[in-house]
Design a protein around this motif. Structure first.
Motif, short mmCIF file in Angstrom:
data_model
loop_
_atom_site.label_atom_id
_atom_site.label_comp_id
_atom_site.label_asym_id
_atom_site.label_seq_id
_atom_site.Cartn_x
_atom_site.Cartn_y
_atom_site.Cartn_z
N LYS A 1 15.94 40.81 102.07
CA LYS A 1 17.03 40.44 101.18
C LYS A 1 17.59 39.11 101.66
CE LYS A 1 18.25 45.11 99.88
NZ LYS A 1 19.29 46.13 99.87
N CYS B 1 22.13 32.05 92.63
CA CYS B 1 20.74 32.17 92.19
C CYS B 1 20.66 32.28 90.68
CB CYS B 1 20.08 33.38 92.84
SG CYS B 1 18.35 33.55 92.41
N ALA C 1 14.47 33.44 90.67
CA ALA C 1 13.67 33.50 91.89
C ALA C 1 12.24 33.85 91.50
CB ALA C 1 14.22 34.54 92.86
N LYS D 1 13.44 39.86 91.60
CA LYS D 1 14.76 40.34 91.24
C LYS D 1 15.81 39.54 92.03
CE LYS D 1 17.42 44.61 91.10
NZ LYS D 1 17.39 46.05 91.37
N CYS D 2 16.77 38.99 91.32
CA CYS D 2 17.85 38.30 92.00
C CYS D 2 19.15 38.53 91.25
CB CYS D 2 17.57 36.81 92.16
SG CYS D 2 17.74 35.81 90.68
N VAL E 1 18.54 37.71 96.80
CA VAL E 1 17.19 37.78 96.25
C VAL E 1 16.41 38.81 97.06
CG1 VAL E 1 15.06 36.51 95.80
CG2 VAL E 1 17.25 35.37 95.57
N LEU F 1 13.56 29.24 94.64
CA LEU F 1 14.87 29.68 94.18
C LEU F 1 15.49 28.58 93.34
CD1 LEU F 1 16.12 31.06 97.60
CD2 LEU F 1 15.20 32.39 95.71
#
Length: 76
Positions: A23, A31, A34, A48-49, A54, A68
């Motif tokens: 993480k 963010c 990502a 997934k962010c 992230v 990112l």
């Protein structure tokens, strides 16, 4: 960091021989997107962010590159 300050590139290496989930905490960045990419930084998988974190899955001994797309919190 990219020249326009809109993208960070992070490389992660798992060295203990155990799959894990990393993480990434983004304290001064927000963010927007990502993406996992290859070593030439060509995108291949969305990650997934949320605004400040992230989630990056890592297999044992895997090297990953993450792009990112961010915004600086101090600039909005």
């Amino acid at each position: 960091k990219s020249e326009n300050n809109q993208m960070l590139v992070v490389r992660l290496l798992e060295v203990e021989g155990k799959g894990t989930v990393v993480k990434l905490k983004l304290n001064q960045w927000r963010c927007r997107q990502a993406v996992l990419c290859n070593p030439l930084e060509e995108d291949y998988q969305q990650l997934k962010c949320n605004v400040s974190e992230v989630v990056v899955p890592l297999k044992k001994y895997e090297l990953v590159t993450v792009k990112l797309h961010v915004a600086n919190l101090s600039k909005g």
